[in-house]
Motif scaffolding. Structure first.
Motif, mmCIF file in Angstrom:
data_model
loop_
_atom_site.group_PDB
_atom_site.id
_atom_site.type_symbol
_atom_site.label_atom_id
_atom_site.label_comp_id
_atom_site.label_asym_id
_atom_site.label_seq_id
_atom_site.Cartn_x
_atom_site.Cartn_y
_atom_site.Cartn_z
ATOM 1 N N VAL A 173 0.833 -1.204 0.000
ATOM 2 C CA VAL A 173 0.000 0.000 0.000
ATOM 3 C C VAL A 173 0.868 1.254 0.000
ATOM 4 O O VAL A 173 0.630 2.200 -0.764
ATOM 5 C CB VAL A 173 -0.935 0.001 1.232
ATOM 6 C CG1 VAL A 173 -1.647 1.348 1.358
ATOM 7 C CG2 VAL A 173 -1.963 -1.118 1.113
ATOM 8 N N LEU A 174 1.901 1.284 0.831
ATOM 9 C CA LEU A 174 2.789 2.450 0.903
ATOM 10 C C LEU A 174 3.585 2.632 -0.374
ATOM 11 O O LEU A 174 4.013 3.740 -0.699
ATOM 12 C CB LEU A 174 3.742 2.307 2.101
ATOM 13 C CG LEU A 174 3.075 2.352 3.485
ATOM 14 C CD1 LEU A 174 4.087 2.051 4.580
ATOM 15 C CD2 LEU A 174 2.422 3.718 3.716
ATOM 16 N N GLY A 175 3.755 1.551 -1.118
ATOM 17 C CA GLY A 175 4.450 1.643 -2.398
ATOM 18 C C GLY A 175 3.566 2.179 -3.502
ATOM 19 O O GLY A 175 4.007 2.306 -4.649
ATOM 20 N N GLY A 176 2.311 2.467 -3.160
ATOM 21 C CA GLY A 176 1.393 3.050 -4.134
ATOM 22 C C GLY A 176 0.666 2.043 -4.993
ATOM 23 O O GLY A 176 -0.068 2.418 -5.910
ATOM 24 N N ASP A 177 0.844 0.732 -4.682
ATOM 25 C CA ASP A 177 0.226 -0.304 -5.506
ATOM 26 C C ASP A 177 -1.179 -0.639 -4.984
ATOM 27 O O ASP A 177 -1.469 -1.743 -4.566
ATOM 28 C CB ASP A 177 1.107 -1.557 -5.483
ATOM 29 C CG ASP A 177 0.634 -2.606 -6.495
ATOM 30 O OD1 ASP A 177 -0.198 -2.264 -7.358
ATOM 31 O OD2 ASP A 177 1.099 -3.762 -6.403
ATOM 32 N N THR A 178 -2.062 0.368 -4.977
ATOM 33 C CA THR A 178 -3.441 0.156 -4.551
ATOM 34 C C THR A 178 -4.323 1.284 -5.072
ATOM 35 O O THR A 178 -3.870 2.413 -5.248
ATOM 36 C CB THR A 178 -3.553 0.091 -3.014
ATOM 37 O OG1 THR A 178 -4.926 -0.133 -2.665
ATOM 38 C CG2 THR A 178 -3.084 1.392 -2.382
#
Length: 467
Positions: A173-178
């Protein structure tokens, strides 16, 4: 006086052991068992369904805790309803919750076979299922202390799985994959509250842990004090872990649930784990999942055997079910019967079983809430002792719980109602045979006298906290 030469349950469980029993029964890994099914029903709002289920279950847990203080015996919802509404209502309540209790181990045996087969495809699923069934049988024959020791290791592994799962989910989620908002899993979505209620109704099977705790009243060191505490603790701890997994999973993995095939829905839990951690985490997940399912089957069989024991002791089911092993103090005939019935897991499919087992739980929950009001508020003794506290605990909370439970009950899948209705009718036939066409009263446990059957039970909790 009691006959001390007769085998008796061993009072070995304290509050920690009882709580661990309830949480192990609930098995944190069950989130992944129904992960796809409930996400499809709620369109990806599993966390909201769990939250609604927890609210409803906490009110019902309060009713269980209240009655557990008054009746510290193994029968749980069966005994509570029996004492409030009579033998017939008690039997039907015990009978319908048997449907759930018998299917919980079956589901776990199926899951063990399915998951281990994915790792060892050359070995048929039924081999793993039978092996797990036999191991659970042996553990439960050896006694509740043996089961309790195993629960410590199972809970530790389950909590470790949840922590690793959450770390991997937040990393993604923090990696932007959402594309899912932080609070989106808790919203109602396009299906509205009706879809969330349908999902919560299915998830009610996840909260049978507090009912399972109440079946151990005759094996608790301090029944009237520790059983109520363990009921609340197991509901809160298990429910919190359910919500955390559902929430983080919803953030990290959000397919179009409406378009997934049945196979994809059944495998959604494994797919999610693979998306987050790849093959290494999948292997770890499967190992913990199998261990957790084994623990749930073990505690589930322990609970249902105690319920069968109580019904056999009262004479509404065959009395041999109430025999205790002379060495281990376990209801060994009931344990063996449950294992034989669990053999049907070899021919059922997981999706069908999941839909079948919420009917009895919600029916029993509703009756327990009514029993609190009937036995402790509207009775003559209840009217004489009314205070603000008793109004809240014996009327308001059970009434709210009853309303929420009936709402969830009416949200069940139609197939569940068909199976539950057939099972209930079978129960009516059985009790009709026992009472010879209802010409005799339905057998009922007597708490007022000192009969040979109840002397041992009357002694339970005498050193416990006062009612």
């Amino acid at each position: 006086m009691s006959d001390t030469s007769k085998p008796q349950f061993r009072r070995t469980l304290g509050p920690v052991g009882l709580t661990l029993f309830g949480v192990t029964y609930m098995t944190i890994a069950v989130v992944f068992t129904t992960y796809g099914v409930v996400n499809q029903v709620t369109d990806g709002h599993l966390a909201a369904a769990y939250t609604l289920a927890i609210v409803a279950m906490l009110f019902t847990a309060s009713s269980y805790a209240t009655l557990a203080r008054k009746y510290p015996v193994a029968g749980s919802a069966y005994t509570y309803t029996q004492q409030a509404f009579g033998g017939f209502a008690g039997f039907i309540t015990g009978w319908v919750i048997l449907l759930d209790y018998l299917f919980i181990p079956m589901i776990n045996f199926m899951v063990i076979g399915i998951y281990l087969h994915t790792q060892y495809p050359s070995v048929p699923e039924w081999v793993f299922t039978i092996a797990a069934l036999l191991l659970v049988l042996v553990f439960n024959l050896l006694g509740i202390s043996f089961v309790n020791r195993a629960n410590f290791a199972i809970i530790a592994l389950s909590v470790l799985l949840v922590l690793v799962f959450m770390l991997l989910a937040f990393k993604q989620v923090l990696g932007g994959d959402t594309s899912v908002g932080l609070l989106e899993p808790f919203s109602f979505g396009e299906g509205g509250i009706g879809a969330i209620a349908s999902g919560a109704a299915i998830l009610s099977l996840s909260f049978l842990g507090f009912d399972a705790v109440s079946t151990l009243s005759e094996e608790a060191k301090n029944a009237r004090r520790d059983i109520p505490r363990a009921i609340f603790a197991s509901t809160l701890v298990g429910g919190l872990l359910f919500v955390l997994v559902a929430w983080t999973g919803g953030l990290a993995y959000s397919p179009d649930w409406a378009t997934l095939s049945t196979e994809d829905v059944d495998a959604a839990g494994v797919t999610l784990v693979g998306e987050l951690g790849g093959a290494p985490f999948t292997a770890f997940f499967i190992a913990v999942y199998v261990v957790s399912s084994f623990g749930s089957a073990m505690t589930g069989q322990a609970s249902v055997s105690r319920l069968l024991f109580a019904m056999g002791r009262d004479g509404v089911l065959p009395r041999p079910l109430a025999k205790l092993h002379p060495r281990f103090g376990t209801p060994f005939i009931a344990v063996i019967v449950v294992s034989l019935l669990a053999m049907s897991s070899l021919v059922l499919d997981l999706n069908t079983a999941a839909f079948m087992i919420s009917f009895g739980a919600l029916a029993a929950f509703a009756m327990v809430n009514l029993s609190v009001m009937k036995d402790l508020f509207f009775s003559r003794q209840g009217r004489e002792r009314r205070t603000l506290r008793t109004v809240l605990v014996h009327l308001v909370c059970p009434l709210i719980a009853f309303g929420l439970t009936v709402w969830l009950w009416t949200s069940l899948h139609p197939f569940t109602w068909i199976v539950g209705g057939i099972w209930s009718l079978l129960g009516v036939v059985i009790i009709g045979i026992v009472t010879r066409g209802f010409r005799r009263p339905v057998p009922k446990l007597d708490f007022s006298g000192e009969s040979p059957t109840t002397t041992q039970i009357d002694q339970l909790g005498e050193t416990s906290a006062p009612r």
